[in-house]
Design an enzyme around this catalytic site. Structure first.
Site, PDB file in Angstrom:
ATOM      1  N   GLY A  90      46.776  50.743  74.425  1.00 57.99           N
ATOM      2  CA  GLY A  90      45.452  51.096  73.902  1.00 57.99           C
ATOM      3  C   GLY A  90      45.425  51.022  72.392  1.00 57.99           C
ATOM      4  O   GLY A  90      46.455  50.869  71.742  1.00 57.99           O
ATOM      5  N   GLY A  92      45.853  52.155  69.209  1.00 54.86           N
ATOM      6  CA  GLY A  92      46.531  53.301  68.615  1.00 54.86           C
ATOM      7  C   GLY A  92      46.188  53.475  67.154  1.00 54.86           C
ATOM      8  O   GLY A  92      46.430  54.520  66.558  1.00 54.86           O
ATOM      9  N   ASP A 125      51.095  56.707  63.415  1.00 53.26           N
ATOM     10  CA  ASP A 125      50.206  57.482  62.539  1.00 53.26           C
ATOM     11  C   ASP A 125      48.782  56.954  62.526  1.00 53.26           C
ATOM     12  O   ASP A 125      47.913  57.495  61.851  1.00 53.26           O
ATOM     13  CB  ASP A 125      50.768  57.501  61.104  1.00 53.26           C
ATOM     14  CG  ASP A 125      50.919  56.099  60.533  1.00 53.26           C
ATOM     15  OD1 ASP A 125      50.564  55.114  61.226  1.00 53.26           O
ATOM     16  OD2 ASP A 125      51.392  55.977  59.392  1.00 53.26           O
ATOM     17  N   ARG A 183      41.788  42.119  76.306  1.00 53.02           N
ATOM     18  CA  ARG A 183      43.078  41.446  76.379  1.00 53.02           C
ATOM     19  C   ARG A 183      43.513  41.272  77.831  1.00 53.02           C
ATOM     20  O   ARG A 183      42.975  41.949  78.725  1.00 53.02           O
ATOM     21  CB  ARG A 183      44.127  42.302  75.653  1.00 53.02           C
ATOM     22  CG  ARG A 183      43.745  42.625  74.224  1.00 53.02           C
ATOM     23  CD  ARG A 183      44.140  44.034  73.817  1.00 53.02           C
ATOM     24  NE  ARG A 183      43.528  44.427  72.542  1.00 53.02           N
ATOM     25  CZ  ARG A 183      44.045  44.218  71.348  1.00 53.02           C
ATOM     26  NH1 ARG A 183      45.228  43.677  71.249  1.00 53.02           N
ATOM     27  NH2 ARG A 183      43.401  44.565  70.265  1.00 53.02           N
ATOM     28  N   ASP A 252      49.335  42.277  75.795  1.00 51.82           N
ATOM     29  CA  ASP A 252      48.302  43.057  75.099  1.00 51.82           C
ATOM     30  C   ASP A 252      47.863  42.370  73.814  1.00 51.82           C
ATOM     31  O   ASP A 252      46.921  42.827  73.167  1.00 51.82           O
ATOM     32  CB  ASP A 252      48.814  44.476  74.800  1.00 51.82           C
ATOM     33  CG  ASP A 252      50.137  44.470  74.056  1.00 51.82           C
ATOM     34  OD1 ASP A 252      51.105  43.894  74.597  1.00 51.82           O
ATOM     35  OD2 ASP A 252      50.204  45.020  72.954  1.00 51.82           O
ATOM     36  N   ASN A 253      48.533  41.295  73.447  1.00 50.42           N
ATOM     37  CA  ASN A 253      48.143  40.560  72.247  1.00 50.42           C
ATOM     38  C   ASN A 253      47.567  39.196  72.596  1.00 50.42           C
ATOM     39  O   ASN A 253      47.564  38.292  71.774  1.00 50.42           O
ATOM     40  CB  ASN A 253      49.347  40.391  71.311  1.00 50.42           C
ATOM     41  CG  ASN A 253      49.784  41.713  70.704  1.00 50.42           C
ATOM     42  OD1 ASN A 253      48.994  42.647  70.618  1.00 50.42           O
ATOM     43  ND2 ASN A 253      51.029  41.782  70.284  1.00 50.42           N
ATOM     44  N   ASP A 262      45.883  39.646  66.699  1.00 45.24           N
ATOM     45  CA  ASP A 262      47.035  40.470  66.335  1.00 45.24           C
ATOM     46  C   ASP A 262      48.051  39.716  65.485  1.00 45.24           C
ATOM     47  O   ASP A 262      49.116  39.300  65.943  1.00 45.24           O
ATOM     48  CB  ASP A 262      47.686  41.108  67.575  1.00 45.24           C
ATOM     49  CG  ASP A 262      46.925  42.371  67.970  1.00 45.24           C
ATOM     50  OD1 ASP A 262      45.956  42.722  67.282  1.00 45.24           O
ATOM     51  OD2 ASP A 262      47.296  43.014  68.960  1.00 45.24           O
TER      52      ASP A 262
HETATM   53  P1  AMP Z   1      51.209  45.694  68.292  1.00 45.43           P
HETATM   54  O1  AMP Z   1      52.687  45.498  68.356  1.00 45.43           O
HETATM   55  O2  AMP Z   1      50.664  45.731  66.878  1.00 45.43           O
HETATM   56  O3  AMP Z   1      50.452  44.769  69.152  1.00 45.43           O
HETATM   57  O4  AMP Z   1      50.944  47.184  68.811  1.00 45.43           O
HETATM   58  C1  AMP Z   1      51.387  47.635  70.048  1.00 45.43           C
HETATM   59  C2  AMP Z   1      50.812  49.006  70.324  1.00 45.43           C
HETATM   60  O5  AMP Z   1      51.222  49.939  69.340  1.00 45.43           O
HETATM   61  C3  AMP Z   1      49.299  49.059  70.331  1.00 45.43           C
HETATM   62  O6  AMP Z   1      48.899  49.965  71.322  1.00 45.43           O
HETATM   63  C4  AMP Z   1      48.970  49.579  68.956  1.00 45.43           C
HETATM   64  O7  AMP Z   1      47.722  50.210  68.910  1.00 45.43           O
HETATM   65  C5  AMP Z   1      50.112  50.560  68.737  1.00 45.43           C
HETATM   66  N1  AMP Z   1      50.363  50.787  67.318  1.00 45.43           N
HETATM   67  C6  AMP Z   1      50.865  49.913  66.432  1.00 45.43           C
HETATM   68  N2  AMP Z   1      50.971  50.461  65.206  1.00 45.43           N
HETATM   69  C7  AMP Z   1      50.534  51.732  65.308  1.00 45.43           C
HETATM   70  C8  AMP Z   1      50.398  52.823  64.391  1.00 45.43           C
HETATM   71  N3  AMP Z   1      50.747  52.720  63.104  1.00 45.43           N
HETATM   72  N4  AMP Z   1      49.908  53.982  64.872  1.00 45.43           N
HETATM   73  C9  AMP Z   1      49.556  54.102  66.154  1.00 45.43           C
HETATM   74  N5  AMP Z   1      49.662  53.119  67.060  1.00 45.43           N
HETATM   75  C10 AMP Z   1      50.148  51.942  66.654  1.00 45.43           C
HETATM   76 MG    MG Z   2      48.574  44.427  69.509  1.00 50.09          MG
END
Ligand code: AMP
Ligand code: MG
Length: 494
Positions: A90, A92, A125, A183, A252-253, A262
């Site tokens: 989700g 984040g 965060d 996605r 998810d990407n 992403d």
């Molecule tokens: P990503 O690797 O950027 O595709 O992110 C994978 C998951 O981690 C997704 O659910 C993002 O929303 C979550 N996420 C990545 N960075 C953060 C962050 N700094 N704080 C909270 N959730 C994060």
């Molecule tokens: Mg992502």
């Protein structure tokens, strides 16, 4: 906020059932400052750039104010990360403010990224550091200018706060625009819970939004699957033909719209090596350059699995339908990839040996450590005038190997039309001079992080907006990195 919203929102995702998202407000930041507003994109979205650049507009772009007709929410999704299934991911650190209809009549999501924690933040965060925000701005806009389907950059602001990664880094909020943020992992979220009703609801939403023609097909859900497959096949072919490595093709990407999304550890190759990996977290090279078509197909199999209950009542029938659809991927990809390579080599007609000839050039580039972008750009001039062969050859550690190939290429070109100027122009429209080279991106991020100097960022964005034009005053942006400038690793920036 009391005054009229600069965003004429019409929010279809927020009308979906509650379990599709969590209503979440952005968390205000201390001292927002606008780094950049993409004014042309703002106007295309029907937004007024002046109002977005006003303190009230910047407050919205930083998450400090919420326009009155927004429906801020974090989308829920799941995903296979490096092949392991995570049932709950989700948004984040992203919040969907709402949707607007652009000047072409296309519905576009307006999303803040780095706008604070959500119920899906897990241990994160919810924030973004300045470097990755600038990176996504540069890369996504460069992709758009190159003609590759992608999410876009509307704005970037600094927050006046620090985020803590391995070190304290300046924080930023990015405003992303997408034809949707749905996605493969969004489908997986509901399928993993056995929530067939939600999968169907989501599929109907995606059909209405992205593939309205599928509604009239014999089997709309098969048509949906085939449409996503076709868009992804075309997309990955474009990636390969400009030397793009996404770096983290988790399910998810991967969008169902066929837009690149992403921009984390993604990068463009300088020297052509098909096994290239930049991402620091991709130790085994799962998402290496040449693996991208296979991974896309793997991800599409995951999408097909989620749709099985919709494809047919009978499970065997559903599986057969899914398999038949999935088989279209390889063919669609190969056709798009080969067509792209033919155009890059200056061929309008289709001849039997073309693919071999193209692959032989790529092999020669890999053996000769040739720069991918400069080689193909150089071929545009060489196609018009053989005296330019030497310039291209000089990009190879063994120019003689290139010359052998070039002789065969020229023989093949002789079978094409005689108008070499038209050929040169056509080739220049598919072989860019400018790509967001890693060392250039690193250089502008460095200036922004260390000295709050955004002039190099501005200039790079400006150059990359016209990737197919010669820009004589921007020659340094065409150069591959010097040995000490080579960027070996890229990071997710999370
Ligand atoms: P990503 O690797 O950027 O595709 O992110 C994978 C998951 O981690 C997704 O659910 C993002 O929303 C979550 N996420 C990545 N960075 C953060 C962050 N700094 N704080 C909270 N959730 C994060
Ligand atoms: Mg992502």
């Amino acid at each position: 906020m009391s005054e009229a919203s600069p965003f004429p929102f019409d929010n279809s995702y927020a009308r979906l059932p509650d379990r599709f998202f969590a209503r979440t407000l952005p968390t205000p930041v201390k001292a927002p400052q606008l780094i950049k507003l993409n004014e042309a994109l703002a106007r295309h979205l029907g937004l007024d750039p002046e109002s977005l650049k006003s303190p009230e507009g910047i407050a919205i772009l930083a998450g400090n104010a919420v326009p009155e007709n927004a429906t801020p929410l974090a989308m829920t999704y799941a995903g296979h990360q490096f092949a392991s299934f995570v049932p709950q991911l989700g948004d984040g650190r992203a919040i969907l403010l709402g949707e607007v209809i652009d000047r072409d009549g296309v519905r576009r999501d307006i999303q803040l990224k780095g706008s604070g924690p959500t119920p899906f933040s897990r241990r994160g965060d919810g924030r973004a550091a300045l470097g990755p925000v600038l990176r996504e701005y540069i890369l996504s806009e460069a992709m758009w200018a190159l003609g590759v389907p992608t999410t876009r950059a509307l704005a970037a602001v600094t927050t006046g706060e620090y985020v803590f990664r391995d070190e304290a880094l300046p924080g930023a909020v990015f405003t992303r625009v997408a034809s949707s943020h749905i996605r493969v992992g969004t489908f997986q979220f509901f399928a993993a819970r056995g929530d067939k009703e939600a999968v169907q609801h989501l599929a109907d939403h995606v059909i209405a939004r992205h593939y309205p023609e599928a509604r009239d097909a014999n089997n709309p859900y098969v048509a949906l699957l085939e449409s996503v497959i076709a868009r992804q096949a075309a997309l990955i072919a474009q990636w390969l033909n400009i030397g793009f490595i996404h770096g983290v093709m988790n399910t998810d990407n991967m969008t169902v719209s066929g837009e690149t999304i992403d921009y984390g550890p993604c990068a463009f190759m300088d020297f052509y090596h098909p096994e290239t990996v930049y991402s620091s977290i991709d130790a085994r090279g799962r998402y290496a350059f040449q693996n991208q078509p296979g991974i896309a197909q793997w991800n599409l199999v995951r999408l097909a699995e989620t749709l099985l209950p919709l494809l047919a009542e009978n499970e065997d029938t559903a599986v057969k339908l899914a398999q038949a659809s999935l088989e279209t991927f390889a063919q669609a990809f190969e056709a798009a990839y080969a067509a792209g390579l033919r155009a890059k080599l200056g061929f309008v007609t289709v001849r039997p040996g073309d693919e071999t000839l193209a692959q032989e050039l790529l092999a020669c580039m890999a053996a000769g450590n040739a720069d991918f972008t400069l080689t193909f750009r150089g071929l545009c001039d060489a196609a018009a005038d053989a005296r330019h062969d030497a310039t291209v050859g000089s990009l190879f550690s063994d120019p003689a190997a290139f010359d052998v190939w070039a002789a065969r290429w020229r023989a093949r070109l002789a079978e094409e039309g005689a108008d070499s100027e038209a050929r040169r122009a056509a080739m220049r429209s598919v072989n860019p001079a400018f790509i967001p080279r890693n060392h250039l991106v690193a250089e502008v991020i460095d200036a922004a992080e260390k000295n709050s100097d955004f002039a190099p960022f501005e200039r790079l964005v400006q150059v990359l907006a016209r990737p197919y034009d010669d820009q004589p005053d921007a020659a340094r942006y065409t150069r591959p990195p010097a040995p000490h400038e080579v960027v070996e690793k890229t990071f997710c920036g999370t």
